[in-house]
Design a protein around this motif. Sequence first.
Motif, PDB file in Angstrom:
ATOM      1  N   LYS A 183       0.837  -1.193   0.000  1.00 60.78           N
ATOM      2  CA  LYS A 183       0.000   0.000   0.000  1.00 60.78           C
ATOM      3  C   LYS A 183       0.877   1.250   0.000  1.00 60.78           C
ATOM      4  CE  LYS A 183      -4.022  -2.062   2.285  1.00 60.78           C
ATOM      5  NZ  LYS A 183      -4.934  -1.998   3.454  1.00 60.78           N
ATOM      6  N   LEU A 184       0.434   2.242  -0.744  1.00 65.14           N
ATOM      7  CA  LEU A 184       1.235   3.456  -0.924  1.00 65.14           C
ATOM      8  C   LEU A 184       1.554   4.132   0.405  1.00 65.14           C
ATOM      9  CD1 LEU A 184       2.437   4.972  -3.347  1.00 65.14           C
ATOM     10  CD2 LEU A 184       0.430   6.453  -3.306  1.00 65.14           C
ATOM     11  N   ASP A 185       0.556   4.248   1.281  1.00 68.13           N
ATOM     12  CA  ASP A 185       0.803   4.941   2.548  1.00 68.13           C
ATOM     13  C   ASP A 185       1.790   4.182   3.425  1.00 68.13           C
ATOM     14  OD1 ASP A 185      -0.933   2.851   3.044  1.00 68.13           O
ATOM     15  OD2 ASP A 185      -2.285   3.990   4.338  1.00 68.13           O
ATOM     16  N   LYS A 186       1.775   2.843   3.330  1.00 68.66           N
ATOM     17  CA  LYS A 186       2.715   2.034   4.114  1.00 68.66           C
ATOM     18  C   LYS A 186       4.135   2.213   3.595  1.00 68.66           C
ATOM     19  CE  LYS A 186       3.617  -1.012   7.317  1.00 68.66           C
ATOM     20  NZ  LYS A 186       3.397  -0.720   8.746  1.00 68.66           N
ATOM     21  N   LEU A 187       4.298   2.233   2.283  1.00 65.63           N
ATOM     22  CA  LEU A 187       5.624   2.457   1.694  1.00 65.63           C
ATOM     23  C   LEU A 187       6.165   3.824   2.082  1.00 65.63           C
ATOM     24  CD1 LEU A 187       4.880   0.946  -1.816  1.00 65.63           C
ATOM     25  CD2 LEU A 187       6.689   0.143  -0.293  1.00 65.63           C
ATOM     26  N   MET A 188       5.290   4.832   2.057  1.00 62.90           N
ATOM     27  CA  MET A 188       5.709   6.192   2.412  1.00 62.90           C
ATOM     28  C   MET A 188       6.144   6.264   3.881  1.00 62.90           C
ATOM     29  SD  MET A 188       5.049   8.142  -0.323  1.00 62.90           S
ATOM     30  CE  MET A 188       4.810   9.749   0.345  1.00 62.90           C
ATOM     31  N   GLU A 189       5.461   5.498   4.728  1.00 61.28           N
ATOM     32  CA  GLU A 189       5.780   5.493   6.155  1.00 61.28           C
ATOM     33  C   GLU A 189       7.122   4.826   6.430  1.00 61.28           C
ATOM     34  OE1 GLU A 189       4.214   3.136  10.126  1.00 61.28           O
ATOM     35  OE2 GLU A 189       2.793   3.534   8.503  1.00 61.28           O
ATOM     36  N   VAL A 190       7.358   3.673   5.786  1.00 61.71           N
ATOM     37  CA  VAL A 190       8.580   2.901   6.039  1.00 61.71           C
ATOM     38  C   VAL A 190       9.803   3.571   5.424  1.00 61.71           C
ATOM     39  CG1 VAL A 190       9.743   0.704   5.570  1.00 61.71           C
ATOM     40  CG2 VAL A 190       7.343   0.723   6.276  1.00 61.71           C
TER      41      VAL A 190
ATOM     42  N   ILE B  45       7.607   5.896  -7.324  1.00 59.65           N
ATOM     43  CA  ILE B  45       6.703   6.732  -6.537  1.00 59.65           C
ATOM     44  C   ILE B  45       7.374   8.052  -6.187  1.00 59.65           C
ATOM     45  CG2 ILE B  45       5.412   6.875  -4.369  1.00 59.65           C
ATOM     46  CD1 ILE B  45       5.519   3.720  -4.389  1.00 59.65           C
ATOM     47  N   ASP B  46       6.684   9.153  -6.466  1.00 64.43           N
ATOM     48  CA  ASP B  46       7.117  10.489  -6.082  1.00 64.43           C
ATOM     49  C   ASP B  46       6.654  10.709  -4.645  1.00 64.43           C
ATOM     50  OD1 ASP B  46       7.336  13.212  -5.581  1.00 64.43           O
ATOM     51  OD2 ASP B  46       6.761  13.816  -7.599  1.00 64.43           O
ATOM     52  N   ALA B  47       7.595  10.690  -3.695  1.00 69.70           N
ATOM     53  CA  ALA B  47       7.234  10.763  -2.281  1.00 69.70           C
ATOM     54  C   ALA B  47       6.638  12.114  -1.901  1.00 69.70           C
ATOM     55  CB  ALA B  47       8.463  10.477  -1.413  1.00 69.70           C
ATOM     56  N   ALA B  48       7.175  13.187  -2.456  1.00 63.55           N
ATOM     57  CA  ALA B  48       6.694  14.524  -2.092  1.00 63.55           C
ATOM     58  C   ALA B  48       5.231  14.715  -2.471  1.00 63.55           C
ATOM     59  CB  ALA B  48       7.562  15.586  -2.764  1.00 63.55           C
ATOM     60  N   ASN B  49       4.874  14.212  -3.641  1.00 63.36           N
ATOM     61  CA  ASN B  49       3.496  14.371  -4.122  1.00 63.36           C
ATOM     62  C   ASN B  49       2.623  13.157  -3.836  1.00 63.36           C
ATOM     63  OD1 ASN B  49       3.858  16.991  -5.323  1.00 63.36           O
ATOM     64  ND2 ASN B  49       5.039  15.988  -6.941  1.00 63.36           N
TER      65      ASN B  49
ATOM     66  N   ILE C 263       4.428   7.726 -10.505  1.00 71.80           N
ATOM     67  CA  ILE C 263       4.701   8.428 -11.756  1.00 71.80           C
ATOM     68  C   ILE C 263       5.115   7.480 -12.886  1.00 71.80           C
ATOM     69  CG2 ILE C 263       5.261  10.617 -10.644  1.00 71.80           C
ATOM     70  CD1 ILE C 263       8.212   9.951 -10.972  1.00 71.80           C
ATOM     71  N   ALA C 264       5.379   6.224 -12.546  1.00 74.16           N
ATOM     72  CA  ALA C 264       5.668   5.214 -13.574  1.00 74.16           C
ATOM     73  C   ALA C 264       5.278   3.852 -13.008  1.00 74.16           C
ATOM     74  CB  ALA C 264       7.140   5.232 -13.976  1.00 74.16           C
ATOM     75  N   GLU C 265       4.689   3.004 -13.863  1.00 72.80           N
ATOM     76  CA  GLU C 265       4.212   1.717 -13.361  1.00 72.80           C
ATOM     77  C   GLU C 265       4.106   0.712 -14.498  1.00 72.80           C
ATOM     78  OE1 GLU C 265       0.627   0.076 -10.465  1.00 72.80           O
ATOM     79  OE2 GLU C 265       0.419   2.018 -11.470  1.00 72.80           O
ATOM     80  N   GLU C 266       4.445  -0.535 -14.188  1.00 73.20           N
ATOM     81  CA  GLU C 266       4.321  -1.613 -15.171  1.00 73.20           C
ATOM     82  C   GLU C 266       4.321  -2.959 -14.459  1.00 73.20           C
ATOM     83  OE1 GLU C 266       3.095  -3.117 -17.687  1.00 73.20           O
ATOM     84  OE2 GLU C 266       3.975  -1.623 -19.035  1.00 73.20           O
ATOM     85  N   MET C 267       3.671  -3.929 -15.079  1.00 72.54           N
ATOM     86  CA  MET C 267       3.703  -5.303 -14.599  1.00 72.54           C
ATOM     87  C   MET C 267       4.420  -6.159 -15.623  1.00 72.54           C
ATOM     88  SD  MET C 267       0.567  -7.881 -13.618  1.00 72.54           S
ATOM     89  CE  MET C 267       0.216  -7.099 -12.055  1.00 72.54           C
ATOM     90  N   CYS C 268       5.255  -7.056 -15.149  1.00 73.15           N
ATOM     91  CA  CYS C 268       5.995  -7.960 -16.039  1.00 73.15           C
ATOM     92  C   CYS C 268       5.601  -9.394 -15.761  1.00 73.15           C
ATOM     93  CB  CYS C 268       7.500  -7.778 -15.825  1.00 73.15           C
ATOM     94  SG  CYS C 268       8.486  -9.051 -16.634  1.00 73.15           S
ATOM     95  N   ASN C 269       5.305 -10.120 -16.811  1.00 70.11           N
ATOM     96  CA  ASN C 269       4.972 -11.527 -16.693  1.00 70.11           C
ATOM     97  C   ASN C 269       5.908 -12.322 -17.594  1.00 70.11           C
ATOM     98  OD1 ASN C 269       3.221 -13.809 -15.913  1.00 70.11           O
ATOM     99  ND2 ASN C 269       2.685 -13.794 -18.073  1.00 70.11           N
TER     100      ASN C 269
END
Length: 227
Positions: free
Chosen positions: A110-117, A155-159, A163-169
């Motif tokens: 989760k985004l908020d958890k990543l930002m916290e850690v 992930i842009d932490a300040a905002n 800002i970029a995302e992809e899944m690889c299979n």
Amino acid sequence: MTLSVCVVAVGCATVTTDELTAEESQAFSEKTVVMSRYKELPDFAAQTATNVQFGLLGLAAAKSNGNAMIQNNDIADPAVEISRQLAAGLGENYSLKVVESGEVKVDSGKLDKLMEVYQGYDYILDVRTLGWRSIYFPTDWNSYKVYYTAHARLIDAANQEVIAEEMCNYAPEFEDSNDAPSYEELENGNGLRSELEKSVSHCVDYIATMAKLHKQEKTQNMASAEK
């Protein structure tokens, strides 16, 4: 591709490609990017022609055997190496200062958890193993394919935004099933490690290309010069 991701991963989620823009990358110079790491990996299901016949009990056996392969051979999370290589490319292309998180690990995507850690950094490169498994060829029960799925985000932490995302299979292809590893080669780690290295190489190239993590200012300048 989405269908195969559903098969490999635990649960199925559709990820829309989010390309890094030249405007977003202009803020990178001399900023920091930290690489996330996860406390737990999904189960590695080593499916055989025998255990696949027993439904949930067979799946439980496949997971138990597969997890033992990972642990006994000290197989590292492929997402860590994917992240290292993507981060190295970002550092070279954009002068981002790459920071390894070391033993600091997160238990949720989760985004908020990543930002916290991972506080105190400008960007978070989050690469996570979503699913991996091995399964025999339908026409050759002595040879196995190793499938792998990863999800990557910058992930842009300040905002507080991706800002970029992809899944690889990664789904391996063999002209001759005899070229694929045997179950014994998965168990002793040699075949498993070799196949996962292919997954890493494929995913680094795929994610960097699809999410446009290359030097976009250079690309734009070349396009302008051609006009």
